[in-house]
Design a protein around this motif. Sequence first.
Motif: not given
Length: 528
Positions: A309-329
Amino acid sequence: MKGSTAYRSIQKRGLHIGLLPEMAAAVNPRTPITLDHDLDALPEAGRRLTVAQYADHVDDLAARLWAAGVRPEEHVALYKTANADHWMLAAAVSRIGAVVVNLSPALDAETVAVLLERLQQPTLLTDGPKLDTLDAAALADRTRRVITSAFDRPGAISLAGLAGSPRVRPVVRDLDAAAVITHTSGTTGIPKLVVHTARTQGVRLIPQWRLLRALRGSEPVAIHVPFVHSRMVAAMSLALLRQYPVLLLRESDPAAVAEQLLEHRPVLLEALPNSLMEWEHLADDPRGPFSSVKVFSSTFDAIHPATMSRLLGASDRRGALFFQIYGQSEVGPAVGRAYFRSSAHKANGRCVGWPMPHGAARIRVVSRDGRTPGEDNPGRIEVAWPGIAKTYHGEQDRYDANRDGQWWGTGDVGYRTRLGCLHLLDREIDMIPGVKSSLEIEDVVLGRLPELSELVVVKGPDSGAVPVICTLDDQPLDPARWRRAAAEFPQLADPVQIPQAELPRTATLKVQRLALARRFEQPPQPRT
């Protein structure tokens, strides 16, 4: 050659990292690659390269390795100081048909010695500082030859002395032969050596290639991922073939990172979850180092909603998103989900996402006790698809123990909601009696106490739940604030505060929970 043509070639023939720089140069030779540090093996190359120059350097290093005696099918253990030349050297090893074994510079000498023995007389490709940490007698017994990428050392072959060696034709190994070996995090002991093939590496690009269609144009992407990790293979492949200018970051100091982001203004930032936690206070920097970022991306571990939330709030880009991937090696990207500015702060951090479209992995949750898995009775998370690693080198029995036909056991426990979202609750080995999810507690309390830089709930000697905390600048935590924030978790013992520098971590900055738990010799006293 177009990027889509190169991608179709990878789908058919697999991903050979030794050919990737050349393929990317054929797509667009002028695509820039910028570094925040000098290359140890090629100090004259500078910090600003084109993909064509990058490919030429890889070809040059491959020629030097051939002149040093490296031949197809050999194992080459690459253990050196963190530097972007690691990835270039790995590509060079692959280009002449040898099998690169990426060893993290965070590994200690004893662990490296064990892994070298497991590889049965590999070539060791290292540098002076790392070579000086290793036992000379052990190296003589356990390696075929020692090559230094930089710095001359007695008894070792120096790549610098082989500059100008005749170029050699690339050697392409079979689609299902070992291509790259990485290792697990080693949170529970000696790391396992994970064998990837050209096929498994290529398969992992499929869902991610289509997800990147959300990014248009040719704005820079910034990557802060360990150069030795399997994730680096996918990150570099996707960025170069899609012609994104690449900023490769080694430095993690927040002030240095801020300067790089301000200078290059990336549209995408991929970094480790713990790196993003360390940097999140840059959201308050009036210069706006995150303002250009439209997509924040992270793998390895689930990340806390408050950080997103804090990172996204610091973006000025419209439609900013955080994409998280779950996985392992062992499995690559398993599930993913996007978080948006308007909702990230309300997100359930345990919901790590849904299977990605376009030929991605399948997920199932298997009961541990015969009862249907659910929120109060988590099951084992398993993954199936052709992207699963081929084996553990030298430990086939351990690999087989994790497979049930086509299904791979991740070692994590969780459940799926009615809508199909996978909820990750804990590593099975880290489960604490009476605690539904240590990770959930950490999400909640970290969101309530911004002065915390880290919180890890570990099992105490009496199987109680011990919260280990670190604060910004290692300042003392107000006990009253802790009690209010953790009031809904009476099963927690009183918190133990330690300096953040004392947290035992893996190469990808994961906290080694078992090692941390061993610090507590006396049973903790429950809160009254």
